[in-house]
Write a protein that holds these residues in place. Structure first.
Motif, PDB file in Angstrom:
ATOM      1  N   THR A 181       0.870  -1.175   0.000  1.00  0.00           N
ATOM      2  CA  THR A 181       0.000   0.000   0.000  1.00  0.00           C
ATOM      3  C   THR A 181       0.907   1.224   0.000  1.00  0.00           C
ATOM      4  OG1 THR A 181      -0.149   0.049   2.429  1.00  0.00           O
ATOM      5  CG2 THR A 181      -1.875  -1.151   1.254  1.00  0.00           C
TER       6      THR A 181
ATOM      7  N   GLU B 178      -3.174   0.309  12.387  1.00  0.00           N
ATOM      8  CA  GLU B 178      -3.511   0.285  10.961  1.00  0.00           C
ATOM      9  C   GLU B 178      -4.937   0.762  10.722  1.00  0.00           C
ATOM     10  OE1 GLU B 178      -3.079  -2.620   7.065  1.00  0.00           O
ATOM     11  OE2 GLU B 178      -3.103  -3.527   9.068  1.00  0.00           O
TER      12      GLU B 178
ATOM     13  N   SER C  96      -6.517   0.108   4.847  1.00  0.00           N
ATOM     14  CA  SER C  96      -5.248  -0.558   4.550  1.00  0.00           C
ATOM     15  C   SER C  96      -5.338  -2.047   4.839  1.00  0.00           C
ATOM     16  CB  SER C  96      -4.124   0.077   5.377  1.00  0.00           C
ATOM     17  OG  SER C  96      -2.919  -0.639   5.235  1.00  0.00           O
TER      18      SER C  96
ATOM     19  N   MET D 243      -5.501   3.350  -1.470  1.00  0.00           N
ATOM     20  CA  MET D 243      -4.241   2.704  -1.108  1.00  0.00           C
ATOM     21  C   MET D 243      -3.159   2.914  -2.162  1.00  0.00           C
ATOM     22  SD  MET D 243      -4.501   1.469   1.901  1.00  0.00           S
ATOM     23  CE  MET D 243      -5.285   3.063   2.169  1.00  0.00           C
TER      24      MET D 243
ATOM     25  N   CYS E 169      -0.654   2.926   7.632  1.00  0.00           N
ATOM     26  CA  CYS E 169      -1.231   2.773   6.295  1.00  0.00           C
ATOM     27  C   CYS E 169      -0.221   2.379   5.234  1.00  0.00           C
ATOM     28  CB  CYS E 169      -1.915   4.076   5.865  1.00  0.00           C
ATOM     29  SG  CYS E 169      -0.788   5.489   5.777  1.00  0.00           S
TER      30      CYS E 169
END
Length: 301
Positions: free
Chosen positions: A175, A193, A197, A229, A278
């Motif tokens: 990502t 997170e 993601s 992403m 992310c």
């Protein structure tokens, strides 16, 4: 360099994240160290590494056959200690001719260059995996304007190298949206997170395990939160080169009738990690040797 070996290597996709990986390795640096040791123990030290990163790019593939390389510090605004790091492996000019021949055999046009240097997507990874810098490296400039199917076909053309002791390495990020990191409220490196993601990374892991080439190639339409992403493709495209080299496949590839039909081979996720909440740091192995590498890494400290 085209001598066949008894045990083929897997093809690899690794996420390199930020240039700060070299100074702040998190869990990924130790994983890359284990990866190098695991490959050496299970398959023998690679004769050479063919590496593709989004930070060396061109309109069409360029094979960089310099006799020696050095670390290129292709970034700005980072700590001085990062710019002092070096990585200077030999190049692979003879392998460059072999690679160009394989690409031509797959109907892929390429050019040659004697330019030297490894961008941070390559050297920051190899510095952990093989710190001795004694394995010849042959970079290929990524063509980010070409779609995933074209990248897959390029990887498939390189597949014979895996039987010749040559590692095919795609370095990018599973990502990659820097706008989520360098916004008004920059997340900490160890931030939890975000949901989007995790959904994207798990979708990729599931499609790889299923050998679902069609879905992976159509990720823009099928993967959850694909545009968030990956606002642009370049950090994701090296994944397809590795998958193509390893033969991850499923019947029926729309829009690419000339791509060879290969038996289904599932890839293996070797590393599952996140940074800044992310920026995915996952790594995958592809090919008949992928499972063996995964098993080998389980026993490497």
């Amino acid at each position: 360099m085209d001598k066949a070996t008894a045990s083929p290597l897997p093809a690899l996709f690794v996420s390199h994240g930020s240039p700060m990986l070299a100074l702040e390795p998190g869990t990924t640096g130790p994983f890359l160290q284990r990866l190098g040791r695991g490959i050496d123990r299970r398959f023998g030290r690679p004769r050479a590494i063919v590496a593709v990163s989004p930070h060396t790019a061109a309109r069409a593939p360029v094979v960089l056959g310099s006799a020696i390389h050095h670390a290129v510090h292709d970034f700005g605004g980072f700590p001085e200690a990062l710019y002092r790091l070096q990585y200077s492996p030999p190049g692979a000019p003879e392998l460059a001719q072999r690679v160009r021949g394989l690409l031509a055999g797959g109907g892929i046009e390429s050019t040659a260059s004697e330019d030297a240097g490894l961008d941070h997507g390559i050297w920051s990874v190899l510095r952990f995996a093989w710190p001795e810098a004694d394995i010849p490296v042959l970079p290929i400039a990524l063509a980010p304007g070409q779609p995933p199917a074209a990248q897959w076909a390029l990887g498939a053309a390189l597949a014979p190298l895996l039987h010749e002791g040559v590692l095919v390495l795609g370095s990018g990020s599973v990502t990659h949206n820097l706008g989520l990191i360098f916004g008004a409220a920059q997340p900490a490196a160890d931030a939890a997170e975000i949901t989007e993601s995790r959904a994207f990374r798990e979708w990729v892991a599931g499609r790889v395990a299923a050998g679902d080439r069609d879905a992976l190639l159509d990720y823009r339409a099928r993967a959850p939160h694909a545009a968030l992403m990956h606002p642009s493709d370049e950090h994701w495209l090296p994944f397809y080169i590795a998958a193509g080299a390893g033969g991850l496949d499923a019947p029926g590839l729309p829009g690419a009738p000339d791509m060879p039909d290969m038996p289904g081979v599932s890839g293996v996720r070797l590393h599952d990690a996140i940074t800044y909440g992310c920026l995915g740091m996952d790594a995958y192995a592809f090919g008949d040797a992928a499972a063996a590498l995964g098993e080998a890494l389980a026993g490497v400290a």
